[in-house]
Design an enzyme around this catalytic site. Sequence first.
Site, PDB file in Angstrom:
ATOM      1  N   TYR A  33       0.825  -1.205   0.000  1.00 49.38           N
ATOM      2  CA  TYR A  33       0.000   0.000   0.000  1.00 49.38           C
ATOM      3  C   TYR A  33       0.857   1.251   0.000  1.00 49.38           C
ATOM      4  CZ  TYR A  33       0.899   1.060   4.965  1.00 49.38           C
ATOM      5  OH  TYR A  33       1.492   1.413   6.155  1.00 49.38           O
ATOM      6  N   LYS A 147       6.411  -2.016   1.778  1.00 51.14           N
ATOM      7  CA  LYS A 147       5.276  -1.387   2.468  1.00 51.14           C
ATOM      8  C   LYS A 147       4.076  -2.339   2.406  1.00 51.14           C
ATOM      9  CE  LYS A 147       3.372   3.239   3.245  1.00 51.14           C
ATOM     10  NZ  LYS A 147       3.478   3.198   4.696  1.00 51.14           N
ATOM     11  N   GLU A 179      12.399   2.039  14.109  1.00 49.63           N
ATOM     12  CA  GLU A 179      11.435   3.063  13.687  1.00 49.63           C
ATOM     13  C   GLU A 179      10.215   2.910  14.565  1.00 49.63           C
ATOM     14  OE1 GLU A 179       9.803   2.428   9.736  1.00 49.63           O
ATOM     15  OE2 GLU A 179       9.751   0.263  10.011  1.00 49.63           O
ATOM     16  N   LEU A 203      11.257   1.097   7.153  1.00 51.91           N
ATOM     17  CA  LEU A 203      10.657   1.517   5.877  1.00 51.91           C
ATOM     18  C   LEU A 203      11.415   2.722   5.322  1.00 51.91           C
ATOM     19  CD1 LEU A 203       8.009   1.147   4.040  1.00 51.91           C
ATOM     20  CD2 LEU A 203       7.215   3.196   5.218  1.00 51.91           C
TER      21      LEU A 203
HETATM   22  N1  PDD Z   1       2.905   5.035   7.502  1.00 53.21           N
HETATM   23  N2  PDD Z   1       7.525   3.644   9.071  1.00 53.21           N
HETATM   24  C1  PDD Z   1       6.358   2.968   9.068  1.00 53.21           C
HETATM   25  C2  PDD Z   1       6.298   1.628   9.714  1.00 53.21           C
HETATM   26  C3  PDD Z   1       5.218   3.539   8.467  1.00 53.21           C
HETATM   27  O1  PDD Z   1       4.056   2.867   8.445  1.00 53.21           O
HETATM   28  C4  PDD Z   1       5.306   4.839   7.899  1.00 53.21           C
HETATM   29  C5  PDD Z   1       4.149   5.507   7.231  1.00 53.21           C
HETATM   30  C6  PDD Z   1       6.556   5.502   7.935  1.00 53.21           C
HETATM   31  C7  PDD Z   1       6.751   6.858   7.316  1.00 53.21           C
HETATM   32  O2  PDD Z   1       6.782   6.775   5.904  1.00 53.21           O
HETATM   33  P1  PDD Z   1       6.307   7.979   4.961  1.00 53.21           P
HETATM   34  O3  PDD Z   1       7.108   9.158   5.331  1.00 53.21           O
HETATM   35  O4  PDD Z   1       6.583   7.487   3.590  1.00 53.21           O
HETATM   36  O5  PDD Z   1       4.826   8.195   5.224  1.00 53.21           O
HETATM   37  C8  PDD Z   1       7.637   4.863   8.523  1.00 53.21           C
HETATM   38  C9  PDD Z   1       1.737   5.516   6.797  1.00 53.21           C
HETATM   39  C10 PDD Z   1       1.585   6.983   6.783  1.00 53.21           C
HETATM   40  C11 PDD Z   1       0.522   4.756   7.283  1.00 53.21           C
HETATM   41  O6  PDD Z   1       0.620   3.543   7.416  1.00 53.21           O
HETATM   42  O7  PDD Z   1      -0.539   5.361   7.486  1.00 53.21           O
END
Ligand code: PDD
Length: 282
Positions: A33, A147, A179, A203
């Site tokens: 996703y 992801k 993270e 991620l």
């Molecule tokens: N989540 N790490 C994890 C485990 C995440 O699920 C996310 C983002 C990030 C940050 O990634 P980015 O900057 O590309 O949004 C790091 C999204 C926003 C979610 O699951 O809603």
Amino acid sequence: MSDLIWLNGEIISMADARIGVEDRGYQFADGVYEVIRLYNAKPFTLNEHLARLHQSAQAIGISLPLPIEQLSREIHKLIAQNNAKEAMVYLQLTRGVAPRNHQFPDQPKPTLLFYTRDLPPLPHPGEATGAKICSVPDERWKCCWIKSIALLPNVLAKNHAIDHGFDEAAFVEGGLVSECSSSNLFAIFGNTLVTHPAGPCVLPGITRAAILDLAPQVGLRIDERPVRESEISNADELFITSTTREISWVSHYNQSTITPRCGQQTLKLHQILRNKVVADTQ
Ligand code: PDD
């Protein structure tokens, strides 16, 4: 905002959208996703999100049912039809519907969908309350750079945090912080910005990449290495990043107070990120 969804090439009302019970996303979490933020009706860092989608899909052997350029055009079409302005696009790609079997189907027909959801404006970090983070053991798989929609460990971690009076959970293994449940974590020591390298347990966040790109402009040196839990309470500043939150400063890590208010370096990073958002989306 209209409530339309793009589902396998058609734009239909959300209420009419149907996914088969044997969709492998539903039964096996066999999918990936993306979450993309819109500012002023314009998707921010869309190309980066679509490149990561392609990478994630390729890693689990799902072919995108349409070329990236066409997907980008379709996303813009849905944004316009939904009249979405300050919102996010949630996009999900699964291996599709097939009789339940762990083995991949011979001729998978992936399910691709995306829709928009309005988001409230983000508070300026100088005015926001700091995030409180607690640590949890990292029980996730070792392919966190994909992801994946298999988010149960993240969901459990987040809820553990909330149940214990925190806002976010940080995954820790062998004393190293990777993270958080839905965000990347950064620590500042002096003029050095430290964050865990993306890969098996982190991620490659799109916001993370933007911050690493912009940090030298505010005089920060980058050190991509795991943050040790034992050094966190000595950090001058701590913050987390994601598409939906941009930058949130961290006030507490477990029982330690990191800073009582948002630190100067974090404020500067937030400002240059905002400048990029404005430049890219006006
Ligand atoms: N989540 N790490 C994890 C485990 C995440 O699920 C996310 C983002 C990030 C940050 O990634 P980015 O900057 O590309 O949004 C790091 C999204 C926003 C979610 O699951 O809603």
